[in-house]
Design a protein around this motif. Structure first.
Motif, PDB file in Angstrom:
ATOM      1  N   GLY A   1       0.800  -1.219   0.000  1.00 37.09           N
ATOM      2  CA  GLY A   1       0.000   0.000   0.000  1.00 37.09           C
ATOM      3  C   GLY A   1       0.828   1.262   0.000  1.00 37.09           C
ATOM      4  O   GLY A   1       1.852   1.370  -0.671  1.00 37.09           O
ATOM      5  N   SER A   2       0.382   2.214   0.789  1.00 39.75           N
ATOM      6  CA  SER A   2       0.990   3.536   0.828  1.00 39.75           C
ATOM      7  C   SER A   2       2.214   3.532   1.724  1.00 39.75           C
ATOM      8  O   SER A   2       2.145   3.146   2.891  1.00 39.75           O
ATOM      9  N   GLY A   3       3.323   3.982   1.183  1.00 44.43           N
ATOM     10  CA  GLY A   3       4.559   4.030   1.953  1.00 44.43           C
ATOM     11  C   GLY A   3       5.736   4.352   1.056  1.00 44.43           C
ATOM     12  O   GLY A   3       5.576   4.677  -0.123  1.00 44.43           O
ATOM     13  N   ILE A   4       6.908   4.239   1.642  1.00 43.69           N
ATOM     14  CA  ILE A   4       8.142   4.547   0.909  1.00 43.69           C
ATOM     15  C   ILE A   4       9.032   3.318   0.938  1.00 43.69           C
ATOM     16  O   ILE A   4       9.309   2.758   1.997  1.00 43.69           O
ATOM     17  N   LEU A   5       9.485   2.927  -0.236  1.00 42.65           N
ATOM     18  CA  LEU A   5      10.348   1.761  -0.381  1.00 42.65           C
ATOM     19  C   LEU A   5      11.784   2.213  -0.594  1.00 42.65           C
ATOM     20  O   LEU A   5      12.029   3.246  -1.216  1.00 42.65           O
ATOM     21  N   GLY A   6      12.701   1.428  -0.111  1.00 45.86           N
ATOM     22  CA  GLY A   6      14.111   1.693  -0.375  1.00 45.86           C
ATOM     23  C   GLY A   6      14.683   2.742   0.547  1.00 45.86           C
ATOM     24  O   GLY A   6      15.545   3.518   0.145  1.00 45.86           O
ATOM     25  N   GLY A   7      14.218   2.775   1.759  1.00 46.86           N
ATOM     26  CA  GLY A   7      14.784   3.692   2.729  1.00 46.86           C
ATOM     27  C   GLY A   7      14.510   5.151   2.435  1.00 46.86           C
ATOM     28  O   GLY A   7      15.306   6.006   2.728  1.00 46.86           O
ATOM     29  N   THR A   8      13.405   5.491   1.880  1.00 46.28           N
ATOM     30  CA  THR A   8      12.928   6.841   1.537  1.00 46.28           C
ATOM     31  C   THR A   8      13.132   7.175   0.067  1.00 46.28           C
ATOM     32  O   THR A   8      13.361   8.314  -0.275  1.00 46.28           O
ATOM     33  N   TYR A   9      13.010   6.226  -0.829  1.00 44.94           N
ATOM     34  CA  TYR A   9      13.235   6.567  -2.222  1.00 44.94           C
ATOM     35  C   TYR A   9      11.993   6.455  -3.112  1.00 44.94           C
ATOM     36  O   TYR A   9      11.616   7.411  -3.774  1.00 44.94           O
ATOM     37  N   VAL A  10      11.329   5.309  -3.183  1.00 46.01           N
ATOM     38  CA  VAL A  10      10.230   5.094  -4.119  1.00 46.01           C
ATOM     39  C   VAL A  10       8.894   5.103  -3.389  1.00 46.01           C
ATOM     40  O   VAL A  10       8.719   4.424  -2.388  1.00 46.01           O
ATOM     41  N   ARG A  11       7.951   5.875  -3.934  1.00 47.26           N
ATOM     42  CA  ARG A  11       6.601   5.926  -3.371  1.00 47.26           C
ATOM     43  C   ARG A  11       5.620   5.589  -4.494  1.00 47.26           C
ATOM     44  O   ARG A  11       5.577   6.271  -5.514  1.00 47.26           O
ATOM     45  N   ILE A  12       4.834   4.512  -4.292  1.00 44.34           N
ATOM     46  CA  ILE A  12       3.816   4.103  -5.253  1.00 44.34           C
ATOM     47  C   ILE A  12       2.461   4.522  -4.697  1.00 44.34           C
ATOM     48  O   ILE A  12       2.166   4.284  -3.529  1.00 44.34           O
ATOM     49  N   TYR A  13       1.642   5.145  -5.528  1.00 44.11           N
ATOM     50  CA  TYR A  13       0.357   5.676  -5.079  1.00 44.11           C
ATOM     51  C   TYR A  13      -0.733   4.613  -5.065  1.00 44.11           C
ATOM     52  O   TYR A  13      -0.788   3.743  -5.932  1.00 44.11           O
ATOM     53  N   LEU A  14      -1.634   4.762  -4.118  1.00 42.57           N
ATOM     54  CA  LEU A  14      -2.843   3.960  -4.096  1.00 42.57           C
ATOM     55  C   LEU A  14      -3.765   4.430  -5.225  1.00 42.57           C
ATOM     56  O   LEU A  14      -3.662   5.568  -5.689  1.00 42.57           O
ATOM     57  N   PRO A  15      -4.685   3.570  -5.685  1.00 40.12           N
ATOM     58  CA  PRO A  15      -5.585   3.971  -6.781  1.00 40.12           C
ATOM     59  C   PRO A  15      -6.336   5.272  -6.509  1.00 40.12           C
ATOM     60  O   PRO A  15      -6.454   6.120  -7.409  1.00 40.12           O
TER      61      PRO A  15
END
Length: 169
Positions: free
Chosen positions: A50-64
Motif C-alpha cells: 500500500g501507501s509508503g516509501i520503499l528503499g529507505g525513503t526513495y520510491v513511493r507508489i500511489y494507491l488507486p
C-alpha cells in the motif's frame, strides 16, 4: 512479483507498522474511471504494502484513490512546466499527458504508466526513461540502474497514511 524480500519497518513519525492498502474494488474502480488496466505487480504491491516509501525513503507508489484524485492537478502541472524535450523520442508531451502518474521518488522524479509500460520523468533531467513493463522491473530500475540515484540493494518499506499526501496536493 517477488515482494518477499521487502522488509516492513516502523513509520518514522508514528513508530507503527500499520499498512494502508488498497483492495480489489479500489483497483477496479480506478481502472474503470481511467480506462486502464494495471499490471499484476501494481495490483499486488498496493494490496500487500500500500501507501509508503520503499528503499529507505526513495520510491513511493500511489494507491488507486490517490492516482485518481491527483491526476488533473498533475496533468495541469505537466502542461505548464513541461521540460522533457530531450526525451521526445521516448514519449512526446501529448503521450505523457495521456499517461497516469502512479508514483514518485524522494528526489521528485515521477513514475508514469502508459500503454502497459512504465516511464520515469526525472526532476533534474530533460530525458524520459522507459523503466519497465511491470512495476517490479520499474522499481528494480529505479533502485539498481544508478541513473537517477546511486544504486542500492536495501528494500525496506516504511508505511504511511496517504491522507497527508492527498491534503498536500
Amino acid at each position: 512479483m517477488n515482494f518477499d524480500n521487502y522488509k516492513i519497518i516502523p513509520n518514522y513519525n508514528t513508530n507503527k507498522t500499520d499498512l494502508f492498502t488498497a483492495d480489489e474494488e479500489d483497483i477496479l474502480a480506478c481502472e474503470k474511471t481511467l480506462n486502464i488496466t494495471f499490471d499484476e505487480d501494481y495490483k499486488e504491491y498496493v494490496q500487500k504494502y500500500g501507501s509508503g516509501i520503499l528503499g529507505g525513503t526513495y520510491v513511493r507508489i500511489y494507491l488507486p484513490e490517490t492516482i485518481v484524485l491527483t491526476l488533473e492537478e498533475w496533468r495541469n502541472r505537466i502542461t505548464e512546466y513541461w521540460f522533457w524535450d530531450e526525451g521526445k523520442e521516448v514519449l512526446t508531451k501529448e503521450e505523457v499527458l495521456k499517461s497516469i502518474r502512479i508514483g514518485d521518488t524522494f528526489d521528485g522524479d515521477e513514475i508514469i504508466f502508459l500503454n502497459n509500460q512504465y516511464y520515469i520523468l526525472p526532476r533534474y533531467s530533460e530525458m524520459i526513461y522507459k523503466a519497465g513493463n511491470t512495476l517490479e522491473e520499474t522499481i528494480s530500475w529505479l533502485c539498481s540502474s544508478g541513473i537517477l540515484t546511486e544504486a542500492f540493494s536495501e528494500r525496506e518499506f516504511e508505511p504511511f497514511d496517504p491522507s497527508g499526501l492527498l491534503n498536500s496536493n
